[in-house]
Design an enzyme around this catalytic site. Structure first.
Site, mmCIF file in Angstrom:
data_model
loop_
_atom_site.group_PDB
_atom_site.id
_atom_site.type_symbol
_atom_site.label_atom_id
_atom_site.label_comp_id
_atom_site.label_asym_id
_atom_site.label_seq_id
_atom_site.Cartn_x
_atom_site.Cartn_y
_atom_site.Cartn_z
ATOM 1 N N TYR A 64 16.252 30.327 6.996
ATOM 2 C CA TYR A 64 15.051 30.972 7.520
ATOM 3 C C TYR A 64 15.083 31.036 9.041
ATOM 4 C CZ TYR A 64 12.712 30.651 2.990
ATOM 5 O OH TYR A 64 12.359 30.792 1.683
ATOM 6 N N LYS A 87 0.843 -1.205 0.000
ATOM 7 C CA LYS A 87 0.000 0.000 0.000
ATOM 8 C C LYS A 87 0.878 1.255 0.000
ATOM 9 C CE LYS A 87 -0.291 -0.137 5.014
ATOM 10 N NZ LYS A 87 -0.985 -0.764 6.140
HETATM 11 C C1 LIG Z 1 -0.155 -1.801 6.667
HETATM 12 C C2 LIG Z 1 -0.787 -3.060 7.097
HETATM 13 C C3 LIG Z 1 -0.011 -4.208 7.320
HETATM 14 C C4 LIG Z 1 1.502 -4.200 7.260
HETATM 15 O O1 LIG Z 1 2.016 -3.574 8.397
HETATM 16 P P1 LIG Z 1 3.602 -3.579 8.702
HETATM 17 O O2 LIG Z 1 3.696 -3.075 10.077
HETATM 18 O O3 LIG Z 1 4.212 -2.670 7.694
HETATM 19 O O4 LIG Z 1 4.063 -4.976 8.536
HETATM 20 C C5 LIG Z 1 -0.666 -5.373 7.628
HETATM 21 N N1 LIG Z 1 -2.008 -5.417 7.738
HETATM 22 C C6 LIG Z 1 -2.789 -4.330 7.547
HETATM 23 C C7 LIG Z 1 -4.269 -4.448 7.681
HETATM 24 C C8 LIG Z 1 -2.203 -3.122 7.231
HETATM 25 O O5 LIG Z 1 -2.981 -2.042 7.046
#
Ligand SMILES: *Cc1c(COP(=O)(O)O)cnc(C)c1O
Length: 376
Positions: free
Chosen positions: A267, A41
């Protein structure tokens, strides 16, 4: 045309990390190790969804996961053929993408159940879905404690087929938190309830990276690593399998100048030289995802040494103190990665500014070109 600030993504390292995880699971549970759901994702945690997903598929991944239908469509456009699970809620989404792109939805609310059933009926398809149970995160999912009341309508949906059941842990990365075990036990009871309702899901899953590292009792039939695939162990856990960081971020010095005693830089004139200093200007700033809080806290590597970031990080550049390093324009700058004997990794950068590695990765700016290589 390419800017001096680039992210290098080692797709060979992604494949190795995936295989290391698979081998770890097989070592620890030789009788029927769980499969993997490779989480890509948020543009594969900033690494580039298309390239990362194809590398994972090459390495043997047969199920990927993304946040929403739009991300799933990007993966299909990139030529991904593996199954793709969508984690997010679908109640207000345009659902055509599920069918056009052959995506597997998560159903996590009664409203989504009705919407997806209606869409599947329109498409005259029987659609497989994953059912999400809320065991204590209190975000998405059917509440764990009244499934016998809330699930029968969904389970009777003529165009929907229950493929898997899952939950998500709120505190897998906190060994002190009792909620992890509470959620584990609630999930076990939820699975029993679902079975009592006559449903027979093909598989069950619950473990993100931290839970995978922590407790093989929550591996079930699939595990869902994200961060581990990118070669990073979620803090504060320690590495128990050999992983390689996948992304490095580098730039080049574009200007070097002297500061006299009492002169300030950037800045707000936040950093004032107490004695003569030499500073290097690096063309990477907060528009590239480098947090403002790195100013006067973080460092970059130049000529194999740590050069402290001085003054405020600007939108498009930062200044680093290179006094005594004999730096000149054109010198390589490492923002994330190693140079000489030193290394600044994502965990260190996150700790420096009080955030988590996930946020650092996801914020690497869209204007930074990702250069892909098979690595060594
Ligand atoms: C993002 C996510 C994961 C992976 O999480 P990590 O901590 O990066 O391993 C797994 N399950 C769900 C439902 C997620 O949203």
């Amino acid at each position: 045309m390419i800017r001096p600030t680039v992210a290098r993504v080692d797709v060979g390292a992604i494949k190795r990390n995936f295989r290391q995880i698979v081998e770890h699971l097989a070592r620890e549970r030789s009788a029927g190790p769980p499969g993997v759901i490779a989480v890509v994702k948020a543009n594969a945690y900033g690494h580039g969804a298309a390239q990362v997903a194809r590398a994972l598929e090459d390495a043997g991944a047969d199920l990927l996961a993304c946040a929403d239908i739009e991300e799933g469509a990007v993966l299909r456009t990139a030529g991904v053929r593996a199954d793709i699970l969508v984690f997010g809620a679908l109640s207000v989404s345009d659902l055509d993408g599920l069918f056009d792109c052959r995506l597997t939805p998560t159903i996590s609310t009664p409203g989504a159940a009705r919407a997806v059933q209606a869409a599947a009926a329109r498409y005259k398809q029987r659609l497989r879905f994953h059912l999400k149970i809320d065991t204590g995160m209190n975000r998405l999912g059917f509440r764990h404690d009244n499934l016998r009341r809330t699930l029968p309508e969904l389970l009777a949906s003529p165009n929907l087929e229950l493929d898997a059941v899952y939950t998500h842990f709120a505190t897998a990365d906190d060994p002190e938190s009792p909620l992890f075990n509470v959620q584990r036990l609630r999930f076990e009871r939820a699975l029993a309830d679902i079975e009592a309702l006559g449903a027979r899901p093909r598989y069950r899953h619950s473990a993100n990276s931290a839970a995978l590292l922590r407790d093989s009792r929550v591996w079930w039939d699939r595990v869902r690593p994200g961060l581990l695939l990118y070669g990073i162990v979620p803090p504060p856990l320690a590495a128990t399998l050999p992983l390689t960081p996948v992304i490095t971020l580098g730039s080049r010095v574009v200007a070097v100048k002297g500061l006299r005693s009492g002169e300030a830089v950037g800045y707000g004139a936040r950093f004032t030289a107490q004695d003569p200093r030499t500073i290097a200007i690096v063309p990477a700033g907060y528009a590239d995802g480098l947090d403002l809080r790195l100013g006067d806290r973080g460092s970059v590597l130049i000529r194999g040494r740590r050069a402290p970031i001085v003054g405020a990080v600007s939108m498009d550049m930062l200044a680093a103190d290179v006094t005594g390093l004999d730096a000149s324009p054109g010198d390589e700058v490492v923002i994330i990665g190693s140079q000489g004997d030193d290394c600044i990794d994502v965990r260190e950068m996150a700790a420096t500014i009080g955030t988590i590695p996930y946020e650092i990765l996801c914020r690497i700016g869209s204007r930074i070109e990702r250069l892909y290589s098979e690595g060594g």
